[in-house]
Design an enzyme around this catalytic site. Sequence first.
Site, PDB file in Angstrom:
ATOM      1  CB  SER A  49      -3.439  -2.598   2.264  1.00 12.18           C
ATOM      2  OG  SER A  49      -3.294  -1.277   2.753  1.00 12.18           O
ATOM      3  CG  HIS A  50      -0.434  -0.802   5.662  1.00 17.92           C
ATOM      4  ND1 HIS A  50      -1.175  -0.223   4.662  1.00 17.92           N
ATOM      5  CD2 HIS A  50       0.866  -0.575   5.332  1.00 17.92           C
ATOM      6  CE1 HIS A  50      -0.368   0.338   3.782  1.00 17.92           C
ATOM      7  NE2 HIS A  50       0.874   0.131   4.159  1.00 17.92           N
ATOM      8  CD  GLU A 190      -5.697  -0.455  -0.432  1.00 20.93           C
ATOM      9  OE1 GLU A 190      -6.612  -1.089  -1.004  1.00 20.93           O
ATOM     10  OE2 GLU A 190      -5.756  -0.100   0.760  1.00 20.93           O
TER      11      GLU A 190
END
Length: 338
Positions: A49-50, A190
């Site tokens: 997610s990053h 997320e």
Amino acid sequence: MSATDTVTLTLAQVEELCHSVLRRHGLGEAHIAPVTATIIAGERDECASHGVYRLLNCVHTLKSGKVVPDAVPVVDHMSMSLLRVDAAGGFAQLAFATGLPHLVEKAQATGIAAMGINRCVHFAALWPEIEALTGRGLVAFACTPSHAWVAPAGGTSPLFGTNPIAFGWPRPDGDPFVFDFATSAVARGEIELHRRAGKPIPLGWTIDAQGNPTTDAEAGLAGALLTFGGHKGSALSAMVELIAGPLIGDMTSAESLAHDDGAKASPYGGELIIAIDPIGFLGGAAAEHVQRAESLFDGITGQGARLPSRRRFAARRRTPEAGCRIPRTLYEELAALA
């Protein structure tokens, strides 16, 4: 996810992809390397997610005009232990890198120092900032508001950001103790990944626009995220709003969302980073007392509990050889942007 559903890239290929996408869409050369380093950190540590997923929002933010692509950060030394860095509307990474040596110098000189980053666009995790300080032997704390996506405990309307809090403790041998978590039940990224994959989200992450619990990612994104731990997470989120907003002369999450004005770009506002030098408190006894802290960590792991970030550090040692697995649909989308 099967092998045919993913593409495996080396870290060098991830870097090349990031550089190509960011350069093509007009990000200034001085910003490309620090922004890329943050995205690589996400992929390297298997925090999807990053990772490169964030390139999509970087490009969207650039296209929307909500980030200054060639911003030049300006450092203002407020006192012996305080500094501010005006990011001038640019991404936060270059502003942090510009202020970092001054923050370290002040912390080592006075024992504790704080840096406020103002007028920055923040899209990433906080652990890169934290680890830059623990790597210099400093205890570190960081937090930042975001957009108003999160309802306060007992409420139904977005008011807070995901408002992450991060902390780091340097360890004499091995990886630092680091945690970095949103004060919302989960990072918004997320939920976005669940939406892209067509997967339901767990109950307790969000409510829909009518205030009802939902497992539908789309409905949750249209409603509000929830804080973790009910009123406790809500109080921490309010703290972040205050100390990384009005305290440093910057925006709350609601003000950031108003500034966005429907562009759906990355959050705009401030970040607070605090660095503490153990030597400032303890002098020549610092090494002894830092070593004493190891008994605490041994007590945690000795009973089978896991220290935060252990999975990230394990992934960090694995991915240079194994590579980074990226969903094929995401890779194709990014390759088109490059």
